[in-house]
Design an enzyme around this catalytic site. Structure first.
Site, PDB file in Angstrom:
ATOM      1  N   LYS A   1       0.849  -1.195   0.000  1.00 12.96           N
ATOM      2  CA  LYS A   1       0.000   0.000   0.000  1.00 12.96           C
ATOM      3  C   LYS A   1       0.884   1.244   0.000  1.00 12.96           C
ATOM      4  CE  LYS A   1      -3.988  -1.762   2.626  1.00 12.96           C
ATOM      5  NZ  LYS A   1      -4.999  -1.712   1.558  1.00 12.96           N
TER       6      LYS A   1
ATOM      7  N   ARG B   1     -10.056 -11.636   2.030  1.00 12.03           N
ATOM      8  CA  ARG B   1     -10.885 -12.701   1.455  1.00 12.03           C
ATOM      9  C   ARG B   1     -10.192 -14.053   1.523  1.00 12.03           C
ATOM     10  NH1 ARG B   1     -11.212  -9.563  -4.144  1.00 12.03           N
ATOM     11  NH2 ARG B   1     -11.092  -7.855  -2.646  1.00 12.03           N
TER      12      ARG B   1
END
Ligand code: BES
Ligand code: MG
Ligand code: ZN
Length: 500
Positions: free
Chosen positions: A278, A352
């Site tokens: 990020k 996920r």
């Protein structure tokens, strides 16, 4: 906030600081009072300037009574329009406005705030708002907020309901202490609350507060045995072991018809993005990426304390998403617990992966319903902003029920669709699945489509993306302006207590 309940006017009379509500008259020209202390109401009318106070929502009026106590009047607006949330906000704002005042005793005349029909409901909301508004996270600050009062008195002008009041207040406290527990977890720093510490903290809380709940904690070796290739791929670059916390609550009365609800929470104690790193600005705040697990644990905790009639399993998937030489590289292909292979095209779509193996693990227990919560996608903020929680799933009834409990709890929730095109889009050209969609559009839904592959046959499932609502709800006076909000715990608790 500690509260005492008093049923005699005396407790109100002797308070140094008295808090009363006032509604706006129909023509908005004057304040309409339903105070328990009728003499005080008469006095108010004689105070200079009091005729200018109309009880408009958000307004205040203060005067000194002849006994030198302070009377603080809270404007609540039109009585017929004011509902639970207005009352919650008004009490929370009041607490924030007065908590630094140097007074020894504060008493609230609950009946004067009753815009919700029953004094029992009004008491519950007042108590809830005080507990939620009084929350602070100051453990790392040398200078802490201090109040000169030790507790707040609630004056309830109806002795007949003493028993039900006591019960109600206890139930509310079970919820607010759990919301605040969840907030504490979210606010903790990632160097303090790493996966191993997180699991320990939950284990300790269960031991001390949740009698009868069974705890099982799986570590790295267990996850390997379980063949949780997706979960392990996220943990691969971490200095800490992963933890899967498995909690089981069984109600006192169980029949073969007793419903079994499973909760699953994303517990990323920090999300750097992994090799798909990020940018610095997006990385700050990613300590909150365990918010889903804190939310489901909070709801579980409250439901156990309040003796939910359902069997509840709570699964927390805990790790950080860090980078070292062992970290999973983009393009890697891993095998999930259910045997499906996953091409990891972006290591930042890690939540996920953790949830996938947890969902498959819990599916094996054959619950009737699975609800998962996660700070899963930035796309959720694009779609619904920072104030609305997204709900998606495979079972419309469960989704409708959650939406209705959210509404009853005054929390914003909105359904997003799952369509076959997006389900197809999650298929990989060289593995069974890929972990990101092809376009970047509908990111919240494609993430849900990925998760759906790990839900056992015939199990009702709903997924809550709390990326927007998990922290910093500055528009809500009962939430801290910065930090963990604790939102959705109340909705889920209501569902766990009263769901069909
Ligand atoms: N934890 C983030 C989701 C997130 C991002 C929540 C920003 C709140 C604010 C999640 O793990 C993530 O990084 N998701 C990616 C998915 C993408 C790579 C498909 C995202 O949303 O950018
Ligand atoms: Mg990520
Ligand atoms: Zn994440």
């Amino acid at each position: 906030m500690n509260t005492n309940i008093g049923f005699d006017l005396e407790i109100f009379n002797k308070a140094q600081f008295k808090v009363v509500g006032a509604f706006e008259s129909k023509d908005k020209s004057s304040a309409s009072l339903s105070w328990s202390d009728k003499n005080l109401a008469k006095m108010f009318k004689m105070v200079q300037g009091s005729e200018n106070f109309t009880g408009a929502s958000g307004s205040n009026f203060t005067f000194t009574a002849p006994d030198l106590s302070t009377v603080y009047i809270v404007g609540l607006g039109n009585k017929t329009k004011a509902k639970d949330e207005q009352l919650r906000k008004a009490i929370a704002s009041t607490y924030k406005a007065i908590h630094k005042k140097k007074v020894k005793s504060i008493c609230i005349d609950v009946a004067s705030f009753n815009c919700v029909g029953s004094i029992l409901n009004a008491s519950a909301i007042v108590k809830e708002a005080l507990d939620l508004a009084a929350y602070t996270f100051e453990k790392y600050m040398q200078e802490k907020t201090k109040t000169t009062f030790k507790s707040i008195d609630l004056f309830i002008a109806d002795k007949k309901i003493k028993r039900s009041i006591d019960k109600t207040i206890e139930k509310v406290e079970n919820v607010t202490s759990s919301v605040n527990f969840a907030r504490d977890l979210v606010n903790e720093a990632p160097n303090k609350l790493h996966s191993e510490e997180y699991a320990k903290r939950v284990e300790k809380d269960v031991k001390t507060n949740l009698k009868g709940v069974k705890t099982k904690i799986l570590g790295k070796a267990d996850l390997k045995k379980q063949k949780m290739g997706c979960f392990l791929a996220v943990n691969a670059g971490s200095a800490y072991e992963p933890r899967l916390v498995h909690l089981t609550y069984t109600p006192k009365k169980v029949t073969k018809n007793t419903k079994h609800i499973a909760l699953v929470g994303k517990g990323l104690t920090f999300d750097t993005g992994g090799y798909s790193l990020k940018p610095s600005k997006s990385m700050v705040g990613m300590k909150f990426d365990m918010g889903g697990s804190a939310t489901v644990y909070g709801a579980f905790r409250a439901a156990v304390l309040n003796n939910s009639p359902y069997k509840i399993t709570c699964i927390l998937g805990i790790t950080d998403n860090a980078v070292n030489e062992h970290a999973t590289m983009p393009d890697s292909i891993v095998t999930a617990r259910n045997g499906k292979t996953v091409e990891i095209l972006n290591t930042d779509a890690e939540g996920r992966l953790v949830l996938a193996d947890c969902l498959d693990y819990v599916s094996e227990l054959k619950p009737d319903t699975i609800i998962d919560a996660a700070t899963l996608t930035g796309a959720c903020l694009v779609a619904l902003g920072t104030q609305v929680c997204a709900v998606l799933g495979n079972h419309d009834k469960t989704i409708k029920e959650l939406l209705s409990f959210a509404k009853k709890s005054d929390e914003y929730m909105w359904q997003l669709p799952i369509i076959p095109e997006w389900q197809n889009d999650m298929k990989s050209k060289i593995a069974d699945l890929k972990n990101i969609g092809s376009t970047g559009y509908a990111g919240t839904a494609t993430a849900a489509c990925f998760l759906e592959n790990f839900i056992g046959e015939g199990i009702n499932w709903a997924h809550l993306d709390i990326a927007g609502v998990c922290d910093s709800q500055s528009h809500l006076s009962y939430c801290p302006t910065k930090g963990g909000s604790g939102l959705i715990v109340r909705t889920l608790h209501n569902y766990l207590m009263n769901g069909k």
